[in-house]
Each structure stands twice: as structure tokens, then as C-alpha cells.
Design an enzyme around this catalytic site. Structure first.
Site, PDB file in Angstrom:
ATOM      1  N   SER A 256       4.149  10.195  -0.350  1.00 39.84           N
ATOM      2  CA  SER A 256       5.037  11.045  -1.129  1.00 39.84           C
ATOM      3  C   SER A 256       4.825  10.857  -2.616  1.00 39.84           C
ATOM      4  CB  SER A 256       6.500  10.743  -0.779  1.00 39.84           C
ATOM      5  OG  SER A 256       7.368  11.544  -1.553  1.00 39.84           O
ATOM      6  N   ASP A 257       4.828  11.970  -3.324  1.00 38.99           N
ATOM      7  CA  ASP A 257       4.921  11.914  -4.770  1.00 38.99           C
ATOM      8  C   ASP A 257       6.302  11.383  -5.119  1.00 38.99           C
ATOM      9  OD1 ASP A 257       4.217  12.321  -7.421  1.00 38.99           O
ATOM     10  OD2 ASP A 257       4.929  14.385  -7.449  1.00 38.99           O
ATOM     11  N   LYS A 258       6.446  10.842  -6.311  1.00 37.52           N
ATOM     12  CA  LYS A 258       7.733  10.268  -6.707  1.00 37.52           C
ATOM     13  C   LYS A 258       8.643  11.300  -7.360  1.00 37.52           C
ATOM     14  CE  LYS A 258       7.976   7.911 -10.536  1.00 37.52           C
ATOM     15  NZ  LYS A 258       8.953   8.725 -11.324  1.00 37.52           N
TER      16      LYS A 258
ATOM     17  N   THR B 130       3.109  14.787   0.279  1.00 34.21           N
ATOM     18  CA  THR B 130       3.976  15.660  -0.502  1.00 34.21           C
ATOM     19  C   THR B 130       3.512  15.665  -1.949  1.00 34.21           C
ATOM     20  OG1 THR B 130       5.622  14.046  -1.295  1.00 34.21           O
ATOM     21  CG2 THR B 130       5.875  14.855   0.962  1.00 34.21           C
TER      22      THR B 130
END
Length: 906
Positions: free
Chosen positions: A332-334, A636
């Protein structure tokens, strides 16, 4: 002539004069004649259009799928049998599949087109020594360009001058805060986010002004390089399609092999006519091929799409629904996904006290606490003075639009205004009480901002905020807890800075100085001494509360969440700890990834959950390394920098609100709410889809197996076929498909998110499924042959016996449907037997059609059927009940066996 710009030049490591010399230009720019010549050499400043297949080729590609080919084969068989209605029904399913695939085709081309549209349409350029505005696509290396707030950077620039220049680079780096720019050269190995002297094409100027020389255009830009990566990335096929392909191939081989053996045995062994055996073999093929399976696959996936849309997950490619169910790693992107993408003041440190702010984002609801107890800012003068000073030394504004609060200006400054409101300050009232007289804007060189204010009693105040070490240098005293001053304890503040930064927060220092009422102008000399240090402010983009819960849900489901961000390592580590990722002790940066070969990275990537300062290449390598370990990866992201990894991942998940069009076009799924929790909910739906597909397969294959065995036994023993090929086709395409469709609507199993994800290479037909298919097939063939032989023994005609056999087969399907809805638990009980609305509707429709099949005169002409009397009807239903009882007994025995094997008391 300037040499052709490419990615091999580390422009960020060159001084501005060196960069100008390398592109053979000056600060006055190029002449129009030279620019025209370079335009011919370098081409226009736009991304090249990739090769696209025509509509005919794209449509033809939809039939290069074994599942579709099985359907076509079934249509050929039914056409050969002269059953044209069923032929057109099957071909209709083929067309629906082809249209869906055709509509989804061209994803990579659309992503490239989206990137091309990101380039700025106009640019302010110096040509022949004069400033002019021109189309950005006419820019060439060597042009000198002016960029101002609101501009989209038109090409890759090496900055020559920068005044308070801040550029939002989230589309390339994922960092939520605008980056401060300068003209100094940096280390050649500097990460993309640390190249202060560069402005990259497609990024947005957030503040200040800059002048830069164009060093790369079109495909040579950073965004162009990503475009090239995207076109080179191969999309992964889904686990389901891989399994279905293997299953269809195996099924085809088995059917052809058995059909050939049956033909040979009947023709040579029993000396039957070739035509008779050929028709028998055709009947066997019709019985064995699960014609409805591809249609059920499509419908089940489509229902999953609808359910996910209700949970804010928009699916762009049908098979991605099921793939979500087998995901074992979520990368996941942050920013904006795990976090809110709204800066929030989290910590205020004053002399001897640490306050924590509650609330999140730009909503001013919340308060302050110390040592776990809520405090009233009115009783904490040091706290209130610190947040008041931060709100005064501030250029942002806060606007309310309905229920939403929005910041106009720098997100961190907006967070300070929100904190002031939480402390009970009236921002408009503060503007009236302490109007601003002068300001020193933030500059990278000085790392601070200062404002001068006067009250209505003739007193002046200078407020300063900026980098803590810089503000501490200006101070000799600090505010004590009672509103007075005391000598500055620098070591205390430095320790607190480290403590706050370790939590992933960005730290600001705040100070004040009193001046006389006639002080009307502000200079750096006014800041040199006598400042009083008020405190430290810790800000962060906080994790979403629902994301924290979703991460825990994923861990329970055996799914590991990894954060891959372009942000700083400290920030990433702090957020990871709050999210409670599995391993937060180690943060690996993009620079460290560069030092690892593919084998070392494959070992490293499984144990590390936080990756910071990553580039598009790093993200792509990480996803590929995880897949090499047999993991099914969901990725993501929202930026251009995420697009290659989104395309490579088994499931690419893009953001619908804050994401770029590039990311959305490269992904299989788009989140309408940009929320990581929606990914976890989508995984739940994906697992449910797979469960329902498995139930549908386990429903269809025993039916086909029973039909095939009936024909096989009849041929081998020399008996009359109990069901004709046309009657088999009726059962397969009407009752079997209709009842199996109902399984697509089954709700999630209670334990769906408490079991580990299945392996990518896990076969559809597990040992349990093979046993179940064999066992139920024997029950079906026993019921069909039993009623056929029993009725003939008691004087029924061949046509009557076959009608009884067909109805027995359908009734057994209905009872089998209620049993298979619960594979591992009992189907006895009011709620279990009641079923879902879809099940009840399917049963009612099938019963109505079967009554039509049995009693309608025109059906007699088609299928050679006869009416069923009451006695035989009761016998048929009795066989269905017996099947249900035997299946429930088998489940009970299997449950006891499993408990004994695992040591769980029965």
C-alpha cells in the site's frame, strides 16, 4: 548543438552553470532559429503514442481463451444435433463474454494516453531574449522557463533561480507535503524526492517562483521514462484464469480420451454401427462438457463486481474480483490510502510539559491532553500561546464547505489553524486583535518565516516559526509554565525534537519577541537575539482509524500489509507503528534497494514491511520480487509513480478521488473513497466469489459426471441410454445452470476472513472436491439408473422411463443445491433450508420449467417426454430426499474425522 538529453545524465548533480553549458544555452535562453533546429532533432515535447491494435484484432483476441473455446465447441455440438435454440443461447453467452473483454481491452494504451494529457499545455519561455508564452509541446532542451504558483511544470528543468519555490511532487514521489526547491547541486545518488535543484514535468508549483533550463522533453522526461516502463510491464494473469485454463485443458483431454475409447469399444468390440457410436459419443461429450460453467463464471464475477461497487471498490476487469480473494500481500501507498492526506497537529511541547492533540484532519473538533488526561487550554497559558503564535505566523486560511473543512494554502499551516481552533481561539477575532503589519516569507536559505503584529494597546510582537534548530539559534530564553521566562535549556528541546521525529512527525519550532508599537518593518536583524522559545509543534498526516482496523483484519486473514512510500523513512516508520504492521523495526529505503540484487531483494522483501523513499523502479522491483516468491500481490497507489507497479501487480488498486488518471487506467480496481479499509472489504468479497465459484463447480461437475457415467455404463453393458443427448442438453443448459447461478448470490461464510489465503498454485480440484465429485456422481447415476430400471421393470415404456429419469436428475439437483450451500457444516435447520431469495427463485423457476418440460405437448415433440403420474412423482421426490440424507451423513462423518485428526473434541 546540445547533446540529446536522456536519463543517463544526473542533472541534479550538476551546478546550474554546468547544466546550461551541457545543453549549450544561456540564462537568456535560445534564439528562435536554434529552437526550431532543436525541435527537429528532439521532436515535440509530448509522449509518443504507442502501437494500438485495431477493433477487429482486439475483438478476435477475446476468443483466444480456452473457456470461450469450450463454449464454441458446445455450440458446434448442439448445432450438429440440430438443437438450434440451445445453439443460439450458447453463442449468446460467447458474445457477452467477448463484449465484456473487448470493453476492458486496451488498458495500457489508455494509461499512456492519460500520461500524455498530464503535460502542461502552455509555458512561459525566454526566446531571443524576450519573455513569451507558447505551447509546451514546442519546448526543447536549452529553453529557459519561468514557473509560478499554479503552473504545471512543462518539462524537466534544472533550476537556475528559486525564490521560496515549493513544488507538489506527490504524483512522482508519493510525498504529501510540497518540496522546497533550491539551485544547489546534490549528490548523484540522491533519491528523486531529494533532488532540490530539479523541477519535473507534470508536477505542480505550490508556491514561490523559479526559473529553470529545460534538460529533458517528451519521452526523455521522468514522466516519459515511467511511460516507457508502463508500456514494457506485462500484466499478470489471474490465479483463477490460470486454474480454469489448466482445468479446461485437463477436462478436454479426458473427454476426448474417453469418447475415443468408447467409440473404439462399441465399434470394434461390440460391432455396432459407426453412425450409432458417433451419436453416442456426441451424447457423451454433451453430458461431460459443463456448458454453463463459463457463463456461471462470468455471472458470479459480475455479481462480485456489483457487491464491491456498493463497498466503494469499482472493478475494471472481471477476473480481478476473484484474484482479490487469493491476495496474500497488500503493498500500500501511504499518503491518502493508509493516511488521510490531511496534516494534523499531534504534539505540542512546552517547557516541562507535552500535550497531545486529538481529532484528525482539518475538522476542528478535538482537544488537548497531557499524561492521558484532558486539559483546558485556558488553564495552560504556555500551550495556548504556542498555538496562537503558530496561527498568527501563518499564510493559510481555513474554509468550511458544508460538512467539509478545506485548507487554502500550505497543509501544515492549515493544520496549525485547526489546532488554534481546538484551543478555543477565534481566528477572525485574532486577526482583529493582532493584525499583521509585515512578514518575512519562508525561504529555504533561512528555514523560517516571521510576522510582525500590533495589538490595539500599542504593543508589537514578532512571531517566528521554522526548523527547530534554526529557531533555537535565535533564542536565549524560553517560556515557563506560568507565563514568565527562564534561560533556554537547549538539550531538553533537542531531545524532544528527536523523540517527536522518531514518531514520524514533522517538527516545527515557534518563538516570540516583543517590540515597540512604532516598529513597522521586519528584517532579519529583528530576529537575531532576544527571541523567547515557546515550544515545539509535531505534525503528521495521521493514519485513518478504519485503516488501522483493516490492517488488523488483514493480519487475521493471513494477509501481510507492506507500506511502500516515497516519503521519508522516519515518517514511514512512525505511521507503520501506528498502523501496527507486522514488522516495524526495520525501514528499507530506495537507496538500500539499489544495493541489492534480485536474489537478495527476494529474501529481504518477505521480512520487511516498510519501504521509504522509493521510486517507480523500486516499487516495480518489490512487486516482482514478491511474485517471484509465489505471493499474490495487490498494490495500491494514486500517482504516476505507482502506475508501473499497479499494472504489474496481480491486482492494481488506484484511488478514485485523489488519484491520477494514469494510476486509474493502469489498475484493475479503483477505490471511490480512497480508503484502505475498502481494500480489506474487497478481499472479503473476493474470497466469497471464489467460494461461490467452487460451490458452482462442485454443483455442476457431479451432474455432468452422473450423466456421463450413465451413458458410459449403458454403452459398456449394452443397455439402452436412460437419457437422450437432447434431454441431457436440456438439463445442462436449463436446470443445472439456473440452479448453479443461485450459488453466485451466496453470502460470505462466517470464517471467510479467519482463514489464510489460498496459494496461487492451489488447484481448483482439491482432494476433497475430487472425492465429492466422484461420490455425488455415483449417487446421481444410481438415482437415474435406479428409477429408469425400476419403472421399466414395472411396465413403463422407454419414453416414460426416460422422462422419469430426467425428472429424477433435476429433483436430485434441487436437493443437492440445498446441501452444497454449506460444504463444511450441516444443511439441516430452518435458516439453512429456507435459503437465500436467489436460491428460492431459482428453484421455483426450475420447477416451473420442468413441469413445462414434462407436461407441455410441444415439449413432447422436442424431447419425446411423457407425463409423470402421482406414484412415480412421489418416488422421484423420495430419491431426492434420500440423496440429501446421504450427503448430510457424509458431511457428519467427515466433520468427526477432521476433529479426530486435529485433536478437537467431537
Amino acid at each position: 548543438m546540445a547533446e540529446r538529453s536522456d536519463q543517463s545524465t544526473d542533472w541534479h548533480s550538476l551546478g546550474s552553470e554546468e547544466a546550461l553549458a551541457k545543453v549549450d544555452s544561456t540564462e537568456d535562453g535560445l534564439s528562435q532559429t536554434e529552437a526550431d533546429r532543436r525541435l527537429e532533432t528532439h521532436g515535440r515535447n509530448r509522449l509518443p503514442a504507442g502501437k494500438r491494435r485495431g477493433p477487429a484484432a482486439r475483438l478476435a483476441a477475446q476468443f483466444n481463451n480456452l473457456l470461450i473455446q469450450v463454449l464454441v465447441a458446445a455450440a458446434v455440438v448442439t448445432a450438429f444435433l440440430g438443437h438450434w435454440i440451445d445453439t443460439w443461447v450458447i453463442l449468446g453467452v460467447v458474445v457477452v463474454n467477448a463484449v465484456i473483454g473487448f470493453a476492458q481491452e486496451g488498458k495500457a494504451e489508455q494509461a499512456l494516453e492519460a500520461i500524455r494529457h498530464m503535460l502542461s499545455p502552455r509555458a512561459s519561455v525566454t526566446r531571443d531574449g524576450k519573455r513569451r508564452t507558447m505551447p509546451a509541446e514546442e519546448l526543447v532542451p536549452g529553453d529557459v522557463v519561468l514557473i509560478e504558483p499554479g503552473d504545471k511544470v512543462p518539462a524537466d528543468l534544472r533550476l537556475l533561480r528559486a525564490r521560496n519555490l515549493r513544488i507538489q511532487e506527490a504524483v512522482l514521489t508519493g510525498e504529501s507535503v510540497a518540496v522546497e526547491k533550491a539551485v544547489e547541486a546534490v549528490d548523484p545518488d540522491a533519491d528523486l524526492g531529494n533532488r532540490a535543484g530539479m523541477a519535473y514535468s507534470g508536477t505542480l508549483v505550490a508556491g514561490g517562483q523559479g526559473v529553470g533550463v529545460v534538460v529533458a522533453t517528451g519521452a526523455d522526461t521522468e514522466i516519459g521514462r515511467i511511460s516507457g516502463m508502463l508500456s514494457d510491464v506485462e500484466s499478470m494473469t489471474t490465479p483463477l484464469l490460470e486454474q480454469m485454463d489448466r482445468f479446461a485443458r485437463l477436462l478436454a483431454i479426458v473427454i476426448v480420451g474417453i469418447a475415443a475409447a468408447v467409440f473404439a469399444y462399441g465399434f470394434w468390440g461390440q460391432h455396432r454401427e459407426a453412425t450409432e457410436m458417433f451419436m453416442t459419443v456426441v451424447g457423451l461429450a454433451v453430458a461431460a462438457i459443463p456448458e454453463g460453467l463459463p457463463a456461471i463464471l462470468t455471472v458470479t464475477l459480475a455479481i462480485g463486481v456489483q457487491r464491491m461497487a456498493g463497498r466503494n471498490a469499482i472493478i475494471r476487469r472481471l477476473p480481478a474480483v476473484e484474484t482479490l480473494g487469493s491476495v496474500s500481500i497488500i503493498c500500500s501507498d501511504k499518503t491518502g490510502t493508509l493516511t488521510r492526506n490531511e496534516m494534523t497537529l499531534r504534539t505540542v511541547v512546552t517547557a516541562g510539559e507535552v500535550f497531545t492533540a486529538s481529532g484528525a484532519g482539518y475538522d476542528p473538533h478535538g482537544g488537548f491532553s497531557a499524561d492521558g488526561a484532558e486539559v483546558d487550554p485556558e488553564n495552560c497559558p504556555a500551550l495556548k500561546e504556542a498555538v496562537r503564535a503558530a496561527a498568527r505566523c501563518n499564510d493559510a486560511s481555513l474554509q468550511r464547505q458544508g460538512d467539509q473543512w478545506q485548507v487554502d494554502g500550505d497543509p501544515m499551516e492549515g493544520a496549525l489553524l485547526v489546532a488554534a481552533m481546538k484551543a478555543g481561539l477565534d481566528l477572525e477575532g485574532e486577526d482583529d486583535r493582532l493584525p499583521r503589519i509585515d512578514v518575512i516569507p519562508f525561504e529555504t536559505e533561512h528555514r523560517l518565516m516571521a510576522t510582525l503584529h500590533h495589538d490595539h494597546e500599542g504593543q508589537g510582537y514578532v512571531f517566528v516559526k521554522g526548523a527547530p534548530e534554526r529557531i533555537l539559534d535565535l533564542c536565549g530564553e524560553q517560556r515557563d509554565g506560568q507565563g514568565g521566562t527562564e534561560p533556554l535549556d537547549r538539550s531538553y528541546w533537542e531531545d524532544e525534537v528527536e523523540s517527536i521525529a522518531a514518531e514520524g512527525q514533522r517538527v516545527l519550532g515557534i518563538a516570540v519577541r516583543s517590540v515597540s508599537g512604532d516598529h513597522r518593518e521586519l528584517s532579519y536583524d529583528d530576529l537575531e537575539d532576544d527571541m523567547v522559545f515557546l515550544g515545539l509543534l509535531g505534525l503528521m498526516d495521521p493514519p485513518r482509524d478504519e485503516a488501522i482496523r483493516a490492517v488488523q483484519d488483514c493480519r487475521t486473514a493471513g494477509i501481510r500489509v507492506k507500506m511502500i512510500t516515497g516519503d521519508h523513512a522516519l515518517t514511514a516508520g512512525g505511521i507503520a507503528r501506528q498502523l501496527k504492521l507486522e514488522n516495524t523495526d526495520e525501514v528499507v529505503t530506495g537507496h538500500q534497494i539499489d544495493q541489492l540484487d534480485d536474489e537478495e531483494l527476494a529474501r529481504k522483501v518477505m521480512n520487511v514491511d516498510v519501504f521509504a523513499r522509493t521510486t517507480p523502479e523500486h516499487k516495480l522491483r518489490l512487486v516482482t520480487a514478491l511474485q517471484a516468491q509465489g505471493q499474490v500481490v495487490a498494490m495500491t497507489g494514486d500517482g504516476v509513480n505507482d502506475a508501473p507497479a499497479l499494472k504489474r501487480a496481480d491486482v492494481g488498486v488506484a484511488m478514485g478521488r485523489g488519484g491520477t488518471e494514469v494510476a486509474r487506467e493502469a489498475a484493475e480496481m479503483v477505490l471511490a473513497d480512497d480508503n484502505f479499509a475498502s481494500v480489506a472489504r474487497a478481499v472479503r468479497e473476493g474470497r466469497t466469489v471464489y467460494d461461490n465459484l467452487k460451490k458452482a463447480i462442485l454443483f455442476l461437475l457431479p451432474v455432468n459426471g452422473g450423466e456421463s457415467l450413465a451413458i458410459l455404463i449403458a454403452v459398456m453393458v449394452g443397455l439402452t441410454l436412460p437419457i437422450t443427448p437432447l434431454q441431457i442438453l436440456w438439463v445442462n443448459m436449463v436446470s443445472s445452470v439456473g440452479l448453479a447461478m443461485a450459488l453466485a448470490f451466496e453470502p460470505p461464510a462466517p470464517n471467510v476472513m479467519r482463514r489464510p489465503p489460498r496459494r496461487r498454485d492451489e488447484p481448483i480440484l482439491s482432494a476433497f472436491l475430487i472425492w465429492r465429485i466422484g461420490f455425488v456422481s455415483l449417487l446421481f447415476v444410481s438415482g437415474v439408473f435406479g428409477i429408469f430400471a425400476w419403472s421399466q421393470f414395472h411396465g413403463s415404456t422407454l419414453e416414460e422411463a426416460r422422462t422419469y429419469a430426467v425428472n429424477t436428475l433435476v429433483v436430485m439437483e434441487v436437493f443437492y443445491l440445498f446441501s452444497i450451500r454449506y460444504l463444511d457444516s450441516s444443511s439441516l435447520g430452518v435458516s439453512q433450508i429456507k435459503g437465500t431469495p436467489a436460491v428460492l427463485i431459482a428453484v421455483a423457476v426450475v420447477v416451473a420449467l420442468q413441469l413445462l418440460f414434462t407436461y407441455a405437448p410441444f415439449m413432447e415433440r422436442f424431447f419425446d417426454t411423457r407425463p409423470v403420474d402421482f406414484i412415480h412423482g412421489a418416488e422421484i421426490i423420495g430419491i431426492g430426499v434420500a440423496l440429501f440424507v446421504l450427503l448430510e451423513l457424509e458431511k457428519w462423518v467427515r466433520r468427526r474425522w477432521n476433529r479426530r485428526q486435529t485433536g478437537v473434541p467431537a
